[in-house]
Design an enzyme around this catalytic site. Structure first.
Site, PDB file in Angstrom:
ATOM      1  N   LYS A  31       0.766  -1.573  -0.023  1.00 55.11           N
ATOM      2  CA  LYS A  31      -0.220  -0.143  -0.253  1.00 55.11           C
ATOM      3  C   LYS A  31       1.428   1.355   0.153  1.00 55.11           C
ATOM      4  O   LYS A  31       0.851   1.947  -0.709  1.00 55.11           O
ATOM      5  CB  LYS A  31      -0.508  -0.589   0.865  1.00 55.11           C
ATOM      6  CG  LYS A  31      -1.803   1.579   1.590  1.00 55.11           C
ATOM      7  CD  LYS A  31      -2.515   0.620   2.869  1.00 55.11           C
ATOM      8  CE  LYS A  31      -2.218   0.588   4.340  1.00 55.11           C
ATOM      9  NZ  LYS A  31      -1.667   1.512   4.290  1.00 55.11           N
ATOM     10  N   ASP A 222      -4.296   8.017   2.797  1.00 54.03           N
ATOM     11  CA  ASP A 222      -3.903   6.416   3.498  1.00 54.03           C
ATOM     12  C   ASP A 222      -4.509   6.474   4.460  1.00 54.03           C
ATOM     13  O   ASP A 222      -5.279   7.111   5.048  1.00 54.03           O
ATOM     14  CB  ASP A 222      -2.377   6.863   3.584  1.00 54.03           C
ATOM     15  CG  ASP A 222      -1.629   5.334   3.219  1.00 54.03           C
ATOM     16  OD1 ASP A 222      -2.508   4.563   3.544  1.00 54.03           O
ATOM     17  OD2 ASP A 222      -0.751   5.306   4.491  1.00 54.03           O
ATOM     18  N   GLU A 223      -5.237   5.023   4.561  1.00 51.19           N
ATOM     19  CA  GLU A 223      -5.931   3.928   5.643  1.00 51.19           C
ATOM     20  C   GLU A 223      -6.958   4.999   5.934  1.00 51.19           C
ATOM     21  O   GLU A 223      -7.720   5.144   6.746  1.00 51.19           O
ATOM     22  CB  GLU A 223      -5.246   4.701   7.165  1.00 51.19           C
ATOM     23  CG  GLU A 223      -3.650   4.490   7.294  1.00 51.19           C
ATOM     24  CD  GLU A 223      -3.022   2.991   7.421  1.00 51.19           C
ATOM     25  OE1 GLU A 223      -4.190   2.100   7.160  1.00 51.19           O
ATOM     26  OE2 GLU A 223      -2.330   2.535   7.670  1.00 51.19           O
ATOM     27  N   GLN A 253      -8.813  -3.572   8.315  1.00 51.19           N
ATOM     28  CA  GLN A 253      -7.983  -2.730   9.217  1.00 51.19           C
ATOM     29  C   GLN A 253      -8.954  -1.830   9.301  1.00 51.19           C
ATOM     30  O   GLN A 253      -7.700  -1.652  10.258  1.00 51.19           O
ATOM     31  CB  GLN A 253      -6.380  -2.824   8.325  1.00 51.19           C
ATOM     32  CG  GLN A 253      -6.377  -3.862   7.706  1.00 51.19           C
ATOM     33  CD  GLN A 253      -4.737  -4.165   7.674  1.00 51.19           C
ATOM     34  OE1 GLN A 253      -3.715  -3.599   7.670  1.00 51.19           O
ATOM     35  NE2 GLN A 253      -4.378  -3.884   5.881  1.00 51.19           N
ATOM     36  N   ARG A 621       0.324  -7.879  11.032  1.00 49.80           N
ATOM     37  CA  ARG A 621       2.050  -7.314  10.976  1.00 49.80           C
ATOM     38  C   ARG A 621       3.169  -8.515  10.944  1.00 49.80           C
ATOM     39  O   ARG A 621       5.145  -7.826  10.893  1.00 49.80           O
ATOM     40  CB  ARG A 621       2.074  -6.682  12.095  1.00 49.80           C
ATOM     41  CG  ARG A 621       0.974  -5.732  13.268  1.00 49.80           C
ATOM     42  CD  ARG A 621       1.096  -4.776  11.967  1.00 49.80           C
ATOM     43  NE  ARG A 621      -0.184  -5.572  10.837  1.00 49.80           N
ATOM     44  CZ  ARG A 621      -0.132  -4.287   9.626  1.00 49.80           C
ATOM     45  NH1 ARG A 621       0.507  -3.340   9.110  1.00 49.80           N
ATOM     46  NH2 ARG A 621      -1.401  -5.071   8.950  1.00 49.80           N
TER      47      ARG A 621
END
Length: 757
Positions: A31, A222-223, A253, A621
């Site tokens: 990403k 982003d996010e 997420q 992660r």
DNA sequence: GGATTTGTTTCCACC
DNA sequence: AAACAAATCC
């Protein structure tokens, strides 16, 4: 060519620069890479870097990305405006402050400041402080602000008012109104105000709306799954003119609903922009097959997701290592042992390990073990650097110099270090300030003659305000470092710390040194520049004065903190702070019901799904190895708790797991069960563990009424003992037992598994 | 006004 | 258990 290193889908997402884009990026699918290359590509296509706005989740991420882009396309990339929502919009608010009736030196209040203001209001309104709990109110107000609900809108909302009445807290709207009033009077904004006021700015000033729409022709977020309504709405407004908006995120997420993030922002993006192009990044480059598949198992339990198939060709790798321990201490020991072992056997470094947990308090036991074994570690949570008392004290001095209207800062330092100005005097000052309708600082500086205080106290107060005033006059002429060290000196905080013999003084002085270092780094850091397109002249977006330093540092998160010289350390952090990061070896500690998922989320499907997404984030992660652990008993909030293992474990297909049982009594029992051998059910409960052989014969007593005072008993851990007293009955029976080597312990018999001699 | 003792709260994540 | 706030003493 620039994009040659990308896969097909990544490349498409990068090259599609016009119009709205939705990039759904599975965990580990590159990403950040796509975002980085997309911006680089924009610049390569001769888009003016100044027309690019990139909103990231942390400041550090922004810094790193910018550096990458500069490496890819050269120096002109430094003109890109890149940072978190809060930091970018605080800069703009600083520039446009006068439109909102603020000075550009406004203070940014953290949640402690906010709560303290709220508390004072509740007190002044004579309301019950238990009912009008400051944390509850702070959450409620924050939720309103992040949904762009003003105090007036709140007051007018039938539903909100009804909710509050049902909760027997009918005055929340009034408190909210007063809170905003006081913040404005203190020339302060809280975190939510940065977004709220940015919206106000764009709503009420058409010229500014146009100015920033023209400035930010290309917007990248982003996010995006973790944006709240206020953020969503700013982006929507800014992008409305040129419509070149790319949002990147992963609905799986989304983990910040609790602070107002709204997953429907990403789910409904295509409804908002009917011509949006969708790109799905599904190939995971980070983790092994086992990790990816197990994470997919877990997340597939959630409803309402964007369908995607995350896969990898990284090979199966090793299985997920799951270990049950007797206690939190044993769990910590297990984790540390594995770290030692892997480091030795696989030649990896400490920085390749991360220990993740749901709640900050879990770090304590783990820390103790790491320290015991001399394993270097760094905690990215708990009390953050800027949350430490000595740092907050100094920052309060800075705030007060920069913004003398800041009553919170004033109250914090007026009598610290002690200047013989006590509660009585301060209360008189408060009354005076209220009557004169000015700040405490101004009341003390200009109206002190109107209050009855002893000459000595008056002199003390005057000395203090004159000192602050003198610094205040200089604040725009002197750089932050120069002014800062002089303020620290004049505050006498350091000598005051040195005079008490506390062993923690050294740490505190070290922290102050680090703050001074941060001041220096700030002054020496490169300017953020804007290029004047007509004259070709570079203009600094902000200068190196103390007010900018204070504003900037109040928006730093713990993960933003710069690496210190040697950072080869094991990372400890909450799963929330681990978002966006990756490590070769990841431990997730505390896989227990009531902890993860947390007690408060178990009742609600929606919140349970958020917990599950959090677990998904934790698992993904890991690059090489993922290890999960739980403990049967755990010390929490002053008492021992006993929880079953987390339901999330049972959602992982057994073929991806290797289980072990970490038992303190008998290291040889630490066995590894391979997937095809006699598998112990993941849902095995405490009873089943009881059936394992005991070192001393007999099974534990299950009838709690069988115990009597004076009985001789045997405990697995504490050995031989004698019951001194009993209290409660049935399952709640507790006993005080005198053990041979461990002294007197208070035990909950239901869990203690005592055996009779 | 300041230091010390006693009582109370918090127990989920954060910009 | 620890951090914080209030109450009490000097």
């Amino acid at each position: 060519m620039l994009l040659d290193e990308l896969n097909r889908e990544q490349k498409l997402a990068c090259m599609n620069i016009d119009g709205p884009n939705l990039i759904i990026a599975g965990a580990g699918s590159g990403k950040t890479r796509v975002l980085t290359y997309k911006i680089a590509y924009l610049i390569q296509q001769n888009i003016n870097p100044q027309n690019i706005l990139a909103l990231t989740f942390t400041n550090k991420a922004a810094e790193e990305m910018k550096e990458r882009i500069i490496n890819l396309v050269g120096d002109k990339a430094k003109y890109i405006l890149m940072g978190t929502f809060h930091s970018i919009f605080s800069k703009i608010l600083r520039i446009e402050a006068d439109r909102l009736g603020y000075l550009s030196s406004f203070t940014i209040y953290d949640s402690d400041n906010s709560k303290s203001v709220i508390k004072a209001i509740v007190k002044d309104f004579n309301l019950d402080e238990k009912l009008y709990n400051k944390s509850y109110l702070s959450n409620r107000i924050s939720a309103a602000k992040s949904r762009l609900i003003s105090p007036q809108t709140y007051q007018d909302s039938e539903q909100l008012m009804l909710e509050d009445r049902m909760n027997s807290r009918p005055y929340i709207a009034k408190i909210y109104q007063e809170y905003n009033y006081r913040l404005k009077r203190n020339m302060a904004m809280d975190f939510d105000d940065l977004l709220f006021n940015m919206n106000v700015l764009l709503r009420d000033n058409n010229d500014l709306l146009l100015k920033y729409q023209e400035r930010f022709r290309y917007i990248l977020v982003d996010e995006y799954q973790d944006t709240n309504f206020a953020q969503y709405y700013i982006v929507k407004k800014l992008a409305a003119r040129h419509r070149n908006i790319s949002v990147v995120g992963d609905d799986a997420q989304s983990i910040y609903a609790f602070r107002g993030a709204d997953i429907s922002n990403i789910l409904d993006f295509q409804k908002d922009y009917s011509d949006a192009k969708l790109f799905k990044l599904e190939q995971n480059y980070r983790s092994t097959n086992n990790i990816v598949n197990a994470a997919n198992n877990v997340i597939s339990q959630n409803k309402g997701r964007i369908e995607k198939n995350v896969w990898t060709n990284n090979g199966d790798g090793r299985k997920i290592n799951f270990c049950r321990s007797d206690s939190d201490k044993e769990e910590a020991k297990w984790i540390c042992n594995i770290i030692k072992d892997r480091k030795r056997a696989e030649g990896v470094e400490y920085k390749d390990f991360a220990i993740l947990y749901r709640t900050n308090q879990q770090s304590r036991v783990i820390e103790e073990n790491l320290r015991f074994l001399n394993i270097p570690y760094r905690i990215y949570s708990g009390i953050s650097f800027y949350g430490r008392k000595e740092i907050k004290d100094i920052m309060a001095y800075f705030s007060l110099v920069v913004n003398p209207s800041d009553d919170e800062a004033f109250l914090r330092v007026i009598n610290y270090p002690a200047r013989s100005i006590g509660d009585t005097s301060i209360n008189k000052l408060k009354i005076l300030a209220n009557e004169e309708k000015v700040s405490l600082f101004s009341a003390a500086l200009n109206h002190l003659d109107k209050v009855s205080l002893t000459p000595k106290t008056k002199q003390s107060i005057l000395d203090f305000v004159l000192m602050i005033h003198a610094f205040s006059i200089e604040k725009d002429k002197t750089d932050a470092y120069d002014l800062g060290i002089r303020i620290i000196e004049k505050s006498f905080i350091i000598p005051n710390l040195k005079k008490d013999n506390d062993p923690s003084v050294e740490d505190k002085l070290g922290n102050i040194d680090e703050l001074i270092g941060a001041l220096q780094a700030f002054v020496e850091s490169e300017d953020e520049l804007i290029l004047d397109e007509l004259t070709g002249e570079e203009i600094a977006l902000s200068n190196k004065t103390l007010d900018v330093f204070v504003q900037q540092t109040s928006l730093l998160s713990e993960t933003d903190r710069g690496d210190k010289n040697d950072d080869n350390k094991v990372s400890l952090m909450t799963i929330h702070s681990a978002k966006g990061l990756e490590f070769s070896y990841v431990f997730v500690a505390g896989m227990e019901e009531n902890l993860f998922p947390g007690v408060l989320s178990i009742g609600s499907q929606v919140e349970l799904e958020e917990e599950r997404r959090l677990f998904y984030v934790a698992m993904t992660r890991a690059k090489t190895e993922l290890a999960l652990s739980c403990a049967q008993m755990r010390f929490r909030n002053g008492s021992m708790t006993f929880n079953e293992e987390s339901r999330f474990l049972s959602e992982i297909d057994k073929e991806y797991l290797v289980e072990s049982y970490n038992n303190h009594k008998d290291k040889t029992r630490q066995r590894t069960i391979s997937s095809n051998s006699d598998f112990v059910s993941i849902n095995r409960n405490l009873k089943k563990l009881d059936t394992l052989p005991n070192p001393i014969g007999g099974t534990p007593v299950t009838d709690m009424n069988a115990f009597r005072e004076g009985m001789e008993v045997f405990h697995d851990k504490f050995g031989r003992g004698k019951i001194l007293s009993l209290e409660g009955k049935g399952d709640d029976t507790k006993a005080e037992v005198q053990f041979d080597g461990f002294g007197i312990k208070k035990l909950v018999l239901r869990f203690a598994k005592l055996k009779l001699k």
